[in-house]
Design a protein around this motif. Structure first.
Motif, short mmCIF file in Angstrom:
data_model
loop_
_atom_site.label_atom_id
_atom_site.label_comp_id
_atom_site.label_asym_id
_atom_site.label_seq_id
_atom_site.Cartn_x
_atom_site.Cartn_y
_atom_site.Cartn_z
N SER A 25 0.85 -1.20 0.00
CA SER A 25 0.00 0.00 0.00
C SER A 25 0.87 1.23 0.00
N GLY A 26 0.25 2.35 -0.37
CA GLY A 26 0.99 3.60 -0.33
C GLY A 26 0.48 4.62 -1.32
N ASP A 27 1.34 5.56 -1.62
CA ASP A 27 1.05 6.64 -2.55
C ASP A 27 0.65 6.08 -3.91
N LEU A 28 -0.41 6.63 -4.51
CA LEU A 28 -0.92 6.10 -5.78
C LEU A 28 0.10 6.17 -6.90
N LEU A 31 2.54 3.44 -6.36
CA LEU A 31 1.97 2.14 -6.72
C LEU A 31 2.00 1.93 -8.22
N ASP A 32 1.73 2.98 -9.00
CA ASP A 32 1.84 2.88 -10.46
C ASP A 32 3.27 2.53 -10.87
N GLU A 33 4.24 3.18 -10.22
CA GLU A 33 5.64 2.90 -10.50
C GLU A 33 5.99 1.46 -10.14
N LEU A 34 5.47 1.00 -9.00
CA LEU A 34 5.71 -0.38 -8.57
C LEU A 34 5.13 -1.37 -9.57
N LEU A 35 3.91 -1.12 -10.02
CA LEU A 35 3.29 -2.03 -10.99
C LEU A 35 4.11 -2.09 -12.27
N ALA A 36 4.62 -0.96 -12.73
CA ALA A 36 5.47 -0.93 -13.93
C ALA A 36 6.77 -1.70 -13.68
N PRO A 49 -9.13 -3.28 -5.97
CA PRO A 49 -10.13 -2.20 -6.02
C PRO A 49 -10.60 -1.77 -4.63
N VAL A 50 -9.79 -0.95 -3.96
CA VAL A 50 -10.14 -0.44 -2.63
C VAL A 50 -9.92 1.07 -2.61
N ASN A 51 -10.60 1.75 -1.69
CA ASN A 51 -10.47 3.20 -1.56
C ASN A 51 -9.33 3.61 -0.64
N TYR A 52 -8.99 2.74 0.31
CA TYR A 52 -7.88 3.01 1.22
C TYR A 52 -7.34 1.68 1.71
N ALA A 53 -6.13 1.68 2.18
CA ALA A 53 -5.47 0.46 2.64
C ALA A 53 -5.65 0.29 4.14
N ALA A 54 -6.64 -0.49 4.51
CA ALA A 54 -6.96 -0.67 5.92
C ALA A 54 -5.84 -1.38 6.70
#
Length: 70
Positions: A25-28, A31-36, A49-54
């Motif tokens: 979890s973290g900054d959006l 996260l995009d950079e991590l996925l790449a 698909p979540v709104n926040y990382a509980a």
């Protein structure tokens, strides 16, 4: 944890589901950079698909609102 360390605290391991299955979890943007990076390294990754990382420190940002609502 070692893999996400390169994002200087913008990402954290939220939960380890199994040795080969973790939730980050973290900054959006991070996260995009991590996925790449995962795609480039042949690591299977997908966005949940979540709104926040509980499971993370991000929930602290809404702590007071949760306490009020509950």
């Amino acid at each position: 944890a070692e893999f996400v360390a390169g994002w200087d605290g913008r990402l954290t391991v939220a939960v380890v589901n199994a040795p080969g299955s973790v939730v980050v979890s973290g900054d959006l943007d991070a996260l995009d950079e991590l996925l790449a990076a995962c795609e480039a390294d042949g690591i299977r990754a997908r966005r949940l698909p979540v709104n926040y990382a509980a499971h993370s420190g991000q929930v602290e940002a809404i702590r007071e609102q949760l306490l009020t609502d509950l």
